[in-house]
Design a protein around this motif. Structure first.
Motif, mmCIF file in Angstrom:
data_model
loop_
_atom_site.group_PDB
_atom_site.id
_atom_site.type_symbol
_atom_site.label_atom_id
_atom_site.label_comp_id
_atom_site.label_asym_id
_atom_site.label_seq_id
_atom_site.Cartn_x
_atom_site.Cartn_y
_atom_site.Cartn_z
ATOM 1 N N PRO A 41 0.813 -1.228 0.000
ATOM 2 C CA PRO A 41 0.000 0.000 0.000
ATOM 3 C C PRO A 41 0.844 1.275 0.000
ATOM 4 O O PRO A 41 0.375 2.327 -0.439
ATOM 5 N N GLU A 42 2.097 1.177 0.489
ATOM 6 C CA GLU A 42 2.956 2.351 0.560
ATOM 7 C C GLU A 42 3.617 2.670 -0.776
ATOM 8 O O GLU A 42 3.993 3.818 -1.033
ATOM 9 N N ILE A 43 3.791 1.655 -1.621
ATOM 10 C CA ILE A 43 4.582 1.859 -2.845
ATOM 11 C C ILE A 43 3.830 1.571 -4.135
ATOM 12 O O ILE A 43 4.353 1.824 -5.221
ATOM 13 N N SER A 44 2.610 1.037 -4.032
ATOM 14 C CA SER A 44 1.916 0.577 -5.245
ATOM 15 C C SER A 44 0.919 1.581 -5.798
ATOM 16 O O SER A 44 0.224 1.278 -6.769
ATOM 17 N N ALA A 45 0.809 2.727 -5.199
ATOM 18 C CA ALA A 45 -0.073 3.792 -5.709
ATOM 19 C C ALA A 45 -1.504 3.323 -5.952
ATOM 20 O O ALA A 45 -2.083 3.518 -7.017
ATOM 21 N N GLY A 46 -2.069 2.616 -4.954
ATOM 22 C CA GLY A 46 -3.466 2.214 -5.036
ATOM 23 C C GLY A 46 -3.748 0.968 -5.854
ATOM 24 O O GLY A 46 -4.913 0.669 -6.125
ATOM 25 N N THR A 47 -2.715 0.252 -6.261
ATOM 26 C CA THR A 47 -2.919 -0.969 -7.065
ATOM 27 C C THR A 47 -2.696 -2.239 -6.255
ATOM 28 O O THR A 47 -2.500 -3.308 -6.824
ATOM 29 N N THR A 48 -2.694 -2.118 -4.927
ATOM 30 C CA THR A 48 -2.470 -3.280 -4.066
ATOM 31 C C THR A 48 -3.483 -4.390 -4.335
ATOM 32 O O THR A 48 -3.150 -5.575 -4.304
ATOM 33 N N ASN A 49 -4.744 -3.995 -4.585
ATOM 34 C CA ASN A 49 -5.799 -4.983 -4.807
ATOM 35 C C ASN A 49 -5.525 -5.863 -6.026
ATOM 36 O O ASN A 49 -6.079 -6.960 -6.141
ATOM 37 N N LYS A 50 -4.704 -5.394 -6.943
ATOM 38 C CA LYS A 50 -4.349 -6.187 -8.115
ATOM 39 C C LYS A 50 -3.017 -6.904 -7.938
ATOM 40 O O LYS A 50 -2.852 -8.044 -8.357
ATOM 41 N N ILE A 51 -2.063 -6.229 -7.301
ATOM 42 C CA ILE A 51 -0.713 -6.789 -7.200
ATOM 43 C C ILE A 51 -0.631 -7.913 -6.172
ATOM 44 O O ILE A 51 -0.052 -8.968 -6.442
ATOM 45 N N LEU A 52 -1.201 -7.714 -4.996
ATOM 46 C CA LEU A 52 -1.062 -8.696 -3.912
ATOM 47 C C LEU A 52 -1.643 -10.062 -4.271
ATOM 48 O O LEU A 52 -0.984 -11.082 -4.020
ATOM 49 N N PRO A 53 -2.853 -10.166 -4.845
ATOM 50 C CA PRO A 53 -3.358 -11.492 -5.230
ATOM 51 C C PRO A 53 -2.466 -12.196 -6.254
ATOM 52 O O PRO A 53 -2.195 -13.399 -6.131
ATOM 53 N N ASP A 54 -1.997 -11.458 -7.260
ATOM 54 C CA ASP A 54 -1.113 -12.062 -8.268
ATOM 55 C C ASP A 54 0.212 -12.489 -7.652
ATOM 56 O O ASP A 54 0.720 -13.580 -7.933
ATOM 57 N N LEU A 55 0.780 -11.627 -6.820
ATOM 58 C CA LEU A 55 2.070 -11.925 -6.190
ATOM 59 C C LEU A 55 1.970 -13.132 -5.280
ATOM 60 O O LEU A 55 2.874 -13.982 -5.244
ATOM 61 N N GLY A 56 0.879 -13.231 -4.538
ATOM 62 C CA GLY A 56 0.702 -14.363 -3.633
ATOM 63 C C GLY A 56 0.629 -15.686 -4.364
ATOM 64 O O GLY A 56 1.276 -16.668 -3.978
ATOM 65 N N LEU A 57 -0.162 -15.747 -5.435
ATOM 66 C CA LEU A 57 -0.272 -16.992 -6.206
ATOM 67 C C LEU A 57 1.039 -17.350 -6.888
ATOM 68 O O LEU A 57 1.417 -18.525 -6.939
ATOM 69 N N ALA A 58 1.739 -16.352 -7.408
ATOM 70 C CA ALA A 58 3.019 -16.621 -8.065
ATOM 71 C C ALA A 58 4.040 -17.157 -7.065
ATOM 72 O O ALA A 58 4.764 -18.124 -7.359
ATOM 73 N N THR A 59 4.095 -16.556 -5.883
ATOM 74 C CA THR A 59 5.028 -17.022 -4.849
ATOM 75 C C THR A 59 4.687 -18.430 -4.396
ATOM 76 O O THR A 59 5.572 -19.274 -4.216
ATOM 77 N N MET A 60 3.408 -18.698 -4.213
ATOM 78 C CA MET A 60 2.963 -20.028 -3.824
ATOM 79 C C MET A 60 3.407 -21.073 -4.846
ATOM 80 O O MET A 60 3.915 -22.148 -4.495
ATOM 81 N N THR A 61 3.231 -20.749 -6.124
ATOM 82 C CA THR A 61 3.602 -21.680 -7.182
ATOM 83 C C THR A 61 5.100 -21.933 -7.206
ATOM 84 O O THR A 61 5.550 -23.082 -7.300
ATOM 85 N N ILE A 62 5.895 -20.871 -7.110
ATOM 86 C CA ILE A 62 7.355 -21.013 -7.165
ATOM 87 C C ILE A 62 7.865 -21.873 -6.012
ATOM 88 O O ILE A 62 8.672 -22.796 -6.211
#
Length: 257
Positions: A41-62
């Motif tokens: 939320p501090e660095i994503s300029a209001g795009t957390t709702n899009k970045i966090l779900p994608d990042l979480g699934l990608a990290t889980m997969t890796i």
């Protein structure tokens, strides 16, 4: 073939992997997700709702893929290198039972790993106030589990006749090519190079197309293929898993110890 013996081998395999502290990765995943939920939320300029779900699934997969390859390639190879397999061969346990039991034990660990990380992922999204399509994400998690079982079977297959390092490299190659095969075919058609086109077509024909089991990019937005496509893709993954296990069994049964 005895289900009791397979169950015993699977149980021992499950305990063996758990003792290797593999599940500590669940804690690392939880810490990573909590840090991301605070920092984004501090660095994503209001795009957390899009970045966090994608990042979480990608990290889980890796994380899950790394665990699957490193553990799967070493399950039987480690038994061979340490000669502990010699204590099993004289016993009334067929080599097919040994292969299947080892795979089922690893599959149980992977099920716990995926379920735990998905629960943490959904909890972090809920606490962060991010809406998510629960059904689509659960389906994506199930297909990730199928993909991991397929990769584990490939790792077991390579592990019965190669060194741990080579088996690991080959398993990573299967994973990468499996996700890039469709793009490689499209690229070969554009290059108009007959040799490269033939190579990519052979790879696409014989190696598993893992993109059929990868739903995370669409599932996070609540988009899934039709039910008949999902069933077809799930069956595709199971068939390839059984095929790799059958090849592993044939190779292992012909080895002399």
């Amino acid at each position: 073939m005895s289900l009791v013996r397979i169950g015993a081998i699977a149980t021992n395999g499950f305990r063996e992997v758990i003792r290797d502290r593999i599940l500590y990765l669940i804690g690392l995943f939880a810490i990573f997700m909590m840090i991301c939920s605070r920092l984004l939320p501090e660095i994503s300029a209001g795009t957390t709702n899009k970045i966090l779900p994608d990042l979480g699934l990608a990290t889980m997969t890796i994380l899950a893929v790394i665990v699957t390859i490193f553990v799967g390639t070493g399950l039987i190879n480690k038994e061979i290198e340490k000669k502990t397999v010699l204590t099993l061969i004289p016993k009334p346990v067929s080599r097919a039972e040994f292969i299947i039991g080892k795979h089922l034990g690893l599959a149980a660990v992977l099920a716990v790993l995926v379920a735990s990380m998905m629960a943490i992922y959904l909890l972090i999204l809920t606490v962060s106030g991010i809406s998510y399509p629960i059904y689509s994400l659960l389906v994506a998690a199930f297909f990730l589990f199928l993909e991991l079982c397929l990769i584990a079977a490939a790792g077991l297959m390579f592990g019965v006749f190669t060194s741990s390092i080579l088996a690991t490299l080959l398993s990573f190659a299967i994973y990468l090519i499996g996700h890039l095969s469709q793009d490689m075919v499209r690229l070969s058609n554009l290059t108009q190079n007959p040799s490269f086109e033939q190579l990519t077509n052979w790879l696409y024909l014989f190696l598993p197309n893992l993109s059929r089991l990868d739903l995370k990019n669409d599932a996070v937005y609540g988009v899934l293929p039709p039910a008949d496509v999902l069933w077809s893709n799930a069956l595709y993954g199971v068939v390839y898993t059984v095929l790799f296990l059958a090849i592993a069994t044939i190779i292992f049964s012909r080895r002399e110890f």
